[in-house]
Design a protein around this motif. Structure first.
Motif, PDB file in Angstrom:
ATOM      1  N   ALA A  17      44.431  18.231  50.420  1.00 24.01           N
ATOM      2  CA  ALA A  17      44.826  19.566  50.220  1.00 24.01           C
ATOM      3  C   ALA A  17      43.496  20.240  49.251  1.00 24.01           C
ATOM      4  O   ALA A  17      43.237  19.847  48.450  1.00 24.01           O
ATOM      5  N   GLY A  18      43.370  21.381  49.668  1.00 23.89           N
ATOM      6  CA  GLY A  18      42.380  22.231  49.143  1.00 23.89           C
ATOM      7  C   GLY A  18      40.889  21.864  50.076  1.00 23.89           C
ATOM      8  O   GLY A  18      39.928  22.519  49.466  1.00 23.89           O
ATOM      9  N   PHE A  19      40.988  20.895  50.694  1.00 23.41           N
ATOM     10  CA  PHE A  19      39.518  20.313  51.371  1.00 23.41           C
ATOM     11  C   PHE A  19      39.684  20.025  52.832  1.00 23.41           C
ATOM     12  O   PHE A  19      39.335  19.084  53.223  1.00 23.41           O
ATOM     13  N   PHE A  43      41.026  30.581  54.996  1.00 26.19           N
ATOM     14  CA  PHE A  43      41.617  29.547  54.036  1.00 26.19           C
ATOM     15  C   PHE A  43      41.785  28.352  54.845  1.00 26.19           C
ATOM     16  O   PHE A  43      42.206  27.289  54.573  1.00 26.19           O
ATOM     17  N   TYR A  44      41.164  28.296  56.159  1.00 30.40           N
ATOM     18  CA  TYR A  44      41.165  27.040  57.097  1.00 30.40           C
ATOM     19  C   TYR A  44      42.538  26.748  57.789  1.00 30.40           C
ATOM     20  O   TYR A  44      42.741  25.665  58.292  1.00 30.40           O
ATOM     21  N   ILE A  72      41.796  13.585  42.999  1.00 29.65           N
ATOM     22  CA  ILE A  72      40.608  14.166  42.812  1.00 29.65           C
ATOM     23  C   ILE A  72      39.705  13.574  41.722  1.00 29.65           C
ATOM     24  O   ILE A  72      40.369  13.118  40.631  1.00 29.65           O
ATOM     25  N   VAL A  73      38.517  13.448  41.680  1.00 25.84           N
ATOM     26  CA  VAL A  73      37.834  12.846  40.548  1.00 25.84           C
ATOM     27  C   VAL A  73      37.567  13.789  39.555  1.00 25.84           C
ATOM     28  O   VAL A  73      37.277  14.885  39.606  1.00 25.84           O
ATOM     29  N   SER A  85      42.646  12.751  39.135  1.00 27.11           N
ATOM     30  CA  SER A  85      44.116  13.414  38.979  1.00 27.11           C
ATOM     31  C   SER A  85      44.622  13.730  40.182  1.00 27.11           C
ATOM     32  O   SER A  85      43.812  12.887  41.257  1.00 27.11           O
ATOM     33  N   ASN A  86      45.592  14.184  40.588  1.00 24.99           N
ATOM     34  CA  ASN A  86      46.292  14.289  41.802  1.00 24.99           C
ATOM     35  C   ASN A  86      46.026  15.698  42.525  1.00 24.99           C
ATOM     36  O   ASN A  86      45.941  16.610  42.061  1.00 24.99           O
ATOM     37  N   LEU A  87      45.922  15.564  43.796  1.00 23.42           N
ATOM     38  CA  LEU A  87      45.979  16.784  44.631  1.00 23.42           C
ATOM     39  C   LEU A  87      47.074  16.566  45.476  1.00 23.42           C
ATOM     40  O   LEU A  87      47.487  15.869  46.385  1.00 23.42           O
ATOM     41  N   GLY A 152      35.254  16.715  40.782  1.00 24.80           N
ATOM     42  CA  GLY A 152      35.795  17.377  41.929  1.00 24.80           C
ATOM     43  C   GLY A 152      35.971  16.907  43.093  1.00 24.80           C
ATOM     44  O   GLY A 152      36.556  17.585  44.136  1.00 24.80           O
ATOM     45  N   GLN A 206      46.988  23.443  52.368  1.00 25.17           N
ATOM     46  CA  GLN A 206      47.538  23.524  50.964  1.00 25.17           C
ATOM     47  C   GLN A 206      48.971  23.611  50.697  1.00 25.17           C
ATOM     48  O   GLN A 206      49.307  24.234  49.587  1.00 25.17           O
ATOM     49  N   ALA A 209      49.612  21.850  47.578  1.00 24.96           N
ATOM     50  CA  ALA A 209      49.148  22.467  46.260  1.00 24.96           C
ATOM     51  C   ALA A 209      49.891  23.777  46.065  1.00 24.96           C
ATOM     52  O   ALA A 209      49.307  24.505  45.128  1.00 24.96           O
ATOM     53  N   ILE A 212      50.159  27.255  49.612  1.00 27.31           N
ATOM     54  CA  ILE A 212      48.927  28.578  49.694  1.00 27.31           C
ATOM     55  C   ILE A 212      48.791  28.842  51.394  1.00 27.31           C
ATOM     56  O   ILE A 212      48.701  30.162  51.503  1.00 27.31           O
TER      57      ILE A 212
END
Lengths: 354, 328
Positions: A17-19, A43-44, A72-73, A85-87, A152, A206, A209, A212
Motif C-alpha cells: 500500500a502506497g508503494f 496514483f498508479y 514500513i521501516v 510500523s504497519n502499512l 520509509g 491504497q 491505507a 485512496i
C-alpha cells in the motif's frame, strides 16, 4: 487463462500500500490483453477500458484493489535490526517468526524475530505482541544496513503460493489479488461479447491505507454503477457464523446501506437466472471496503459488491477457493454485459418502454 | 524570525475562528503576491503567478483551543476541546477568549487519580461569582486558546501554537524571499486542520495543483522515555514518507529527497503511525493530487510550550524554496 496460474502470477507481485508504482506496469500488461485501452493514472490505479456498443449503455466501473498490506521501516537498532510500523492492518501476532523482504536500494532478506517461549515471562505469555515490540533481523552490518535501507522503505512478507488438493490456494496477497484475478477473468469473458455498457475495470491502489485509489478513481471515472470485488471472511472452526462465509458455495453479495438496493436486487436476480451461486453478506454500516468511499463520491454512485470468501485475512497464509474466483468473474462479466442496468425504479420504468 | 513567530503564535485563531490570525498574515504578505483572496471556508490563498507546474503549499493557521459549553450558576465555565487538547496539558494553564478575557483551567478537587481527569471534571474560572457576571464576558460557544509567551533560547523557539504558526511563518518567509517564479505557487493558509483537515481539501479542490506539500510540525523521538521515533530536534527538515492519513506520493517525496541531497540541505525521514496533516485531505481531492509533506520537528505538541529548532526551520525554508523553484 487458468485461474491458478493467473492468481499465482498476481500474488508474486509486490505492491505494498502506497508503494504500487513499480507493480502497476505488470498489471497494465495483463489488463491490456483484453481491453480496448489501458492506462495508469497519477496514483498508479490501473484502468482497463472496454467500449460499449450503444449510446444508451451505462458507465460501469469494476474495482478490485491490488495493494497488499505490509510494513514500513521506522528506524534502526544496533546489530542489523530494523524497527517497523504497519502499512495497512497487519495482524501483529501473525507476523512473528515470518520471513520478510525489505525493499531498500536492493531487496534485503530478514526475519521477524520472536522471543522463544522458554524466555517469555508469565505476563509476556499472556499479552498480545505489539508492533512496536517487533524487529526485523537482517543480519547486515550496521553500516551496510544504513547504506541499503532507508527509513520509509516498505517491507513485504515472504510466502509461497500453494495449490491445495481441494481446489483451494494458500499464500500471501490473496487479499485482494483474487479480486484482481476475477477482474482479469471477467475482462477475458467480455473480450468476445458485444455489450452496450462502457466498462472500466480498475485495479486500485491504497485500499489498505484508507480507500485512496477508490476515492480518486470514482471521481475521475464518474460511473453510473460501481461493482466492488473484494474479499470477505471465509468460514473456519469457532468463527462467528454471521460474519463468515462457506468457501466454494457461491459469492457473497453485499447487502446493507452501503449498497444500492435496486441494483443489488438485479444482480441477485441475474445470478439466479444464470445459475450462478451467491450468498448474502449483510453489512450494517461501513463494510470496510471501497464501496463505502465510492458510494459518496461526487453526486453519489450506485454501488454493489461481490465478495470472495477468504480465510486468515491479513496474514501471510491466506486461503481461498479458486472456484469462487471463477464464480465472481462469471457474475461480474454477465452483470457488466447486461442489456439494461437500471439505476432506480423510475429509471427502470423508463427503460421498459424502449 | 523570532519576531514573526512571536506575532503569529501570539495571535488568537482557534479552528473555525481564524479571522484575526488571517488578518495578521494578510497584512504580512499583501503586495508581495499576484493574487490574494479568502475562500468560502476562510482559507487565505496567496498566488505567485507562473507558467510552469502549479504547486500548492499548505500551512494551517488554526490552533487548538477550548470551547465554553455551559456556565455554572456560580460563574464557572464548563468546556470541551477544539482539536486534540490534552486534559493533562491544560491543567493549571491560562486561556484567553477572543475578547481578551482570561481564565484559569482547574479541576474538581475530589478527583483522586490522574487517569480519571477529563474535561467533564474540569472548569474555567474567570474570577466572577455568578452566571450573570460570567455571561457578560463569555457565552457558551465562545472559544479560548492557551495563553503563553514566545521565547528563543539555545537556538530553539518555545511557544504555544507553534503548531502550525511556525509553518505559516515558513510560508511568509518564502513569499518574502521569492522574486520571479517559473512555477505557479499557491501559498495556502488553511483553516480547521485541527478538527479534521477540513480547510485544505476544499482549497485544493478549487486550486487543482499538480503537486502539493503540507508544511506542518511533527513529533520527535528524542525526549526521555518517549516512544521510538526517528525524528530529532535540530537534525533538519523532516520529509514525510507516511503519517496516519497519507502515504506520500513518490513524485513529491522523491523530488524533496533529491533536492535536499543536491543542495546539501539537512533532512530526516518521517514515518508516523498516528495523526495526519493537510496532505491527508489534499491528496484524495479532485481525483487525486500527488501530495507529501515537509515538517518542522516539534517537541510537546499541543501543549502551551511547544519547542522547535531554529535551524530546522531554516532548513525547511531552504528545501521548500528549492522545491517550488525546481523546473523538472
Amino acid at each position: 487463462m487458468r485461474t491458478d496460474t493467473l492468481l499465482e502470477q498476481l500474488c508474486k507481485i509486490n505492491a505494498i500500500a502506497g508503494f504500487e508504482a513499480s507493480a502497476s506496469n505488470e498489471i497494465k500488461e495483463i489488463f491490456g490483453r483484453y481491453c480496448d485501452k489501458v492506462w495508469v493514472d497519477t496514483f498508479y490505479n490501473v484502468i482497463g477500458y472496454k467500449k460499449g456498443s450503444s449510446k444508451n449503455g451505462k458507465k460501469i466501473m469494476i474495482t478490485a484493489h491490488y495493494d497488499q498490506i505490509g510494513l514500513i521501516v521506522t528506524g534502526y537498532e544496533k546489530n542489523g535490526f530494523l524497527r517497523v510500523s504497519n502499512l495497512g492492518g497487519v495482524d501483529t501476532k501473525a507476523l512473528l517468526a515470518r520471513e520478510v523482504t525489505v525493499h531498500g536500494k536492493k531487496d534485503v532478506f530478514g526475519v521477524i524475530g520472536a522471543k522463544p517461549p522458554h524466555l517469555l515471562s508469565g505476563d509476556e505469555m499472556k499479552k498480545n505482541v505489539k508492533l512496536t515490540d517487533l524487529f526485523i533481523d537482517t543480519g547486515l552490518p550496521d553500516e551496510e544496513l544504513k547504506e541499503t535501507v532507508a527509513v520509509g522503505d516498505p517491507v513485504s512478507i515472504n510466502s509461497q503460493f500453494v495449490r491445495m488438493v481441494n481446489g483451494c490456494a494458500a499464500g500471501r496477497n490473496l487479499d485482494n489479488r483474487c479480486g484482481v484475478a476475477a477482474c482479469v477473468l471477467a475482462l477475458e469473458k467480455l473480450k468476445n461479447i458485444e455489450h452496450e455498457n462502457d466498462v472500466y475495470v480498475i485495479a486500485t491502489v491504497q485500499e489498505e491505507a484508507g480507500l485512496i485509489g477508490a476515492i480518486s478513481s470514482s471521481y475521475n471515472i464518474e460511473p453510473d454503477i460501481a461493482v466492488v470485488i473484494d474479499v470477505c471472511h471465509g468460514d473456519m472452526p469457532e468463527a462467528d457464523k454471521a460474519s463468515t462465509f462457506t468457501l466454494g458455495k457461491g459469492v457473497p453479495v453485499g447487502v446493507g446501506p452501503a449498497f444500492n438496493k435496486n441494483v443489488t436486487q438485479q444482480l441477485l436476480k441475474l445470478a439466479d437466472q444464470e445459475g450462478i451461486p451467491t450468498q448474502l453478506c449483510v453489512e450494517a454500516g461501513d463494510p470496510g471496503t471501497e464501496a463505502w468511499a465510492i458510494q459518496v463520491s461526487g453526486m453519489g454512485i450506485a454501488v454493489v459488491e461481490v465478495c470472495i470468501p477468504l480465510r486468515y485475512m491479513h496474514t501471510g497464509a491466506e486461503l481461498v477457493n479458486l472456484e469462487d474466483v471463477d464464480t465472481a468473474a462469471a457474475l461480474v462479466s454477465k452483470f457488466a454485459a447486461g442489456r439494461t442496468v437500471r439505476l432506480s425504479k423510475e429509471d427502470a420504468d423508463d427503460t421498459d418502454t424502449d | 524570525m523570532i519576531e514573526l513567530v512571536r506575532e503569529l503564535a501570539g495571535t488568537y485563531g482557534p479552528s473555525g475562528r481564524e479571522d484575526e490570525i488571517r488578518g495578521v498574515i494578510r497584512k504580512k504578505i499583501s503586495g508581495k503576491v499576484d493574487e490574494l483572496y479568502t475562500d468560502t471556508l476562510g482559507n487565505l490563498i496567496a498566488v505567485k503567478k507562473g507558467n510552469g507546474k502549479r504547486i500548492m503549499l499548505a500551512a494551517h493557521m488554526d490552533e487548538i483551543g477550548v470551547v465554553a459549553t455551559y456556565i455554572e450558576e456560580n460563574g464557572f465555565i464548563r468546556f470541551s476541546n477544539i482539536g486534540g487538547v490534552s486534559p493533562v496539558f491544560s491543567l493549571g494553564q491560562r486561556v484567553r477568549f477572543a475578547n481578551g478575557v482570561c481564565g484559569c483551567v482547574c479541576y474538581e478537587e475530589k478527583l483522586k487519580e490522574p487517569k480519571d481527569l477529563n474535561f467533564s471534571k474540569m472548569f474555567i474560572d474567570i474570577g466572577t461569582n455568578s452566571r450573570e457576571r460570567t455571561m457578560e464576558y463569555v457565552s457558551p460557544g465562545d472559544i479560548a486558546v492557551f495563553e503563553a509567551g514566545t521565547i528563543e533560547q539555545n537556538g530553539r523557539y518555545i511557544s504555544k501554537a507553534l503548531d502550525d504558526r511556525i509553518g505559516c511563518a515558513v510560508l511568509i518567509e518564502l513569499i518574502g524571499q521569492l522574486n520571479e517564479v517559473k512555477n505557479e505557487i499557491a501559498f495556502v493558509f488553511t483553516v480547521q486542520e485541527e478538527v479534521g483537515l477540513r480547510g485544505a481539501g476544499t482549497a485544493a479542490y478549487a486550486i487543482k495543483p499538480d503537486l502539493a506539500v503540507a508544511v506542518d510540525v511533527t513529533n520527535t523521538g528524542d525526549t526521555p522515555g518517549c516512544n521510538p521515533l526517528s525524528i530529532e530536534l535540530g537534525k533538519g527538515a523532516a520529509v514525510m514518507i507516511k503519517d496516519g492519513r497519507t502515504i506520500s506520493h513518490p513524485l513529491v517525496k522523491n523530488k524533496l529527497i533529491d533536492l535536499a541531497k543536491r543542495f546539501d540541505i539537512q533532512y530526516q525521514l518521517e514515518v508516523i503511525e498516528k495523526g495526519g496533516n493537510d496532505a491527508g485531505s489534499i491528496h484524495t481531492t479532485a481525483g487525486g493530487i500527488p501530495s507529501g509533506g515537509v515538517s518542522i520537528p516539534c517537541r510537546y505538541m499541543h501543549s502551551p510550550c511547544e519547542m522547535v529548532d531554529a535551524g530546522d526551520v531554516k532548513n525547511v525554508v531552504k528545501l521548500l524554496k528549492a522545491f517550488i523553484q525546481s523546473e523538472d
